[in-house]
Design an enzyme around this catalytic site. Sequence first.
Site, short mmCIF file in Angstrom:
data_model
loop_
_atom_site.label_atom_id
_atom_site.label_comp_id
_atom_site.label_asym_id
_atom_site.label_seq_id
_atom_site.Cartn_x
_atom_site.Cartn_y
_atom_site.Cartn_z
N GLU A 166 -17.95 -3.31 4.58
CA GLU A 166 -17.28 -3.01 3.32
C GLU A 166 -16.46 -1.73 3.49
O GLU A 166 -16.98 -0.69 3.90
CB GLU A 166 -18.30 -2.81 2.21
N CYS A 170 -9.54 4.01 2.42
CA CYS A 170 -8.54 3.83 3.48
C CYS A 170 -7.31 4.64 3.07
O CYS A 170 -6.75 4.43 2.00
CB CYS A 170 -8.18 2.37 3.65
N VAL A 178 5.32 6.94 6.95
CA VAL A 178 6.57 6.30 7.35
C VAL A 178 6.60 5.98 8.84
O VAL A 178 7.52 5.32 9.31
CB VAL A 178 7.76 7.20 6.98
N GLY A 180 4.31 4.24 10.44
CA GLY A 180 3.57 3.01 10.73
C GLY A 180 2.10 3.22 11.03
O GLY A 180 1.44 2.31 11.56
#
Length: 453
Positions: A166, A170, A178, A180
């Site tokens: 679970e 995040c 920006v 990635g």
Amino acid sequence: MAGPAGRPKKRKFPPSAAAADDNEASSSPAAEESQESATAGQEEVDLHSAELKSDNDDGATHSSADAEETNHAKKQPPPPNPYDAIRRAIVINDGSRQNLIRLIGLKSLFAKQLPKMPKEYIARLVFDRRHKSLALLSNDPNKKDCDEEIIGGICYRAYPEMRFAEIAFCAVSASQQVKGYGTKLMNLFKMHAVTEGIEYFITYADNYAIGYFKKQGFTKAVQMPKGRYQGLIKDYDGGTIMECYVHPTIDFTRVHETIAAQRQFLLERIRATTSKSDKVVHPPLPPDFADTLETAARGTNKAAERALAIPGVVEAGWTMSDLISMTRGTKDSDQKKHQLKSELMSLVNKVSDQQFAWCFRDPVNVEEVKDYLNVISEPMDLRTMEKRIRKGDWYKNKHMLYSDMMKMVNNCKLYNGEGSTYCEYAVSLEKYLATIFPKRVTSAAVLDGGGEV
């Protein structure tokens, strides 16, 4: 299923290069002369063999240079993985100084990127010894052992016995989003999850995070059996439950390379199968060709038959089954089946989520209730319905699912009798079914397999 007490749900936001030294080999003049003589003899044999092959193959030749180049390409090592340059660490509350500093950095990151989440709640979960965190670390040595060293992180709790984890929080630092790092963070987390035997991720996402999780392979349709996570996690009001299946054999750090290799393979196969047919030039169709197509189409699949009558279609490798599978009728049928399956699964999930439905989720244990089959001849439960839906060809319409639902209700009433708690649950379920099924389904006679509803 017994398990640990659930916790309140959380909201989420949303080169190395190896070089080997060349080894120099020495040889004597006599050995070199012998080698040159052997090479010259081998060249004569190869030349003679090439001439014989040329005569037998009507002048066709093969370039050894091309073969060597192909073999060299096949032996090329994979390109460097850009993920290798990313510093990361699994952080747990083991009391060590380094991990405690990183946990404080993770707490600060989550609190900054998730302003609506209570800071006390974030701290409690991040420092909980049952939780782990995957942290992305900055390469800047000046930021080591401070809050700014953490540029991204995922806090999660794993349930090894149920093979899922679970995700609690995040987040990626605003200055790194920006670049990635959101996708890189999730891909690295998936690779780590495989080492822990995790098959599924589950998280509750708010409206701002749903788009991010969708891009990372999460879906709102939870496929994991509910019995694996029910009782371990708690529902969170205002959040949307989402799930991601983690394939154990996929290298998530090389997804783009894998897709490129698959695309190249398909193109090579297409070129190989069409290397002859695509070079054949057919004469133009005569003006009255359209009339001949009507006479050629005499069967049930007239469109496919007309297509096969066109010169060059059969020669290109097309078959009747290929053309039929591409017809719109087949596509429409598949779409309808998929839509019905989704709607039926949604109905079962809605029923299963109700508090009074807990006793209907699993089959009755006939070893404990020994006289159950003496009273009930056709047992029914939600898990059996779910299996039938996943099978794909059991329920033809909503009538059939409603029939099984009512069979389950009537079985409960019959065995337990009026006045019992279970009978009250059955009455509540019957009332709830009337609110989620269309009136034309509940009011019509239950069919074994009739028209579409």
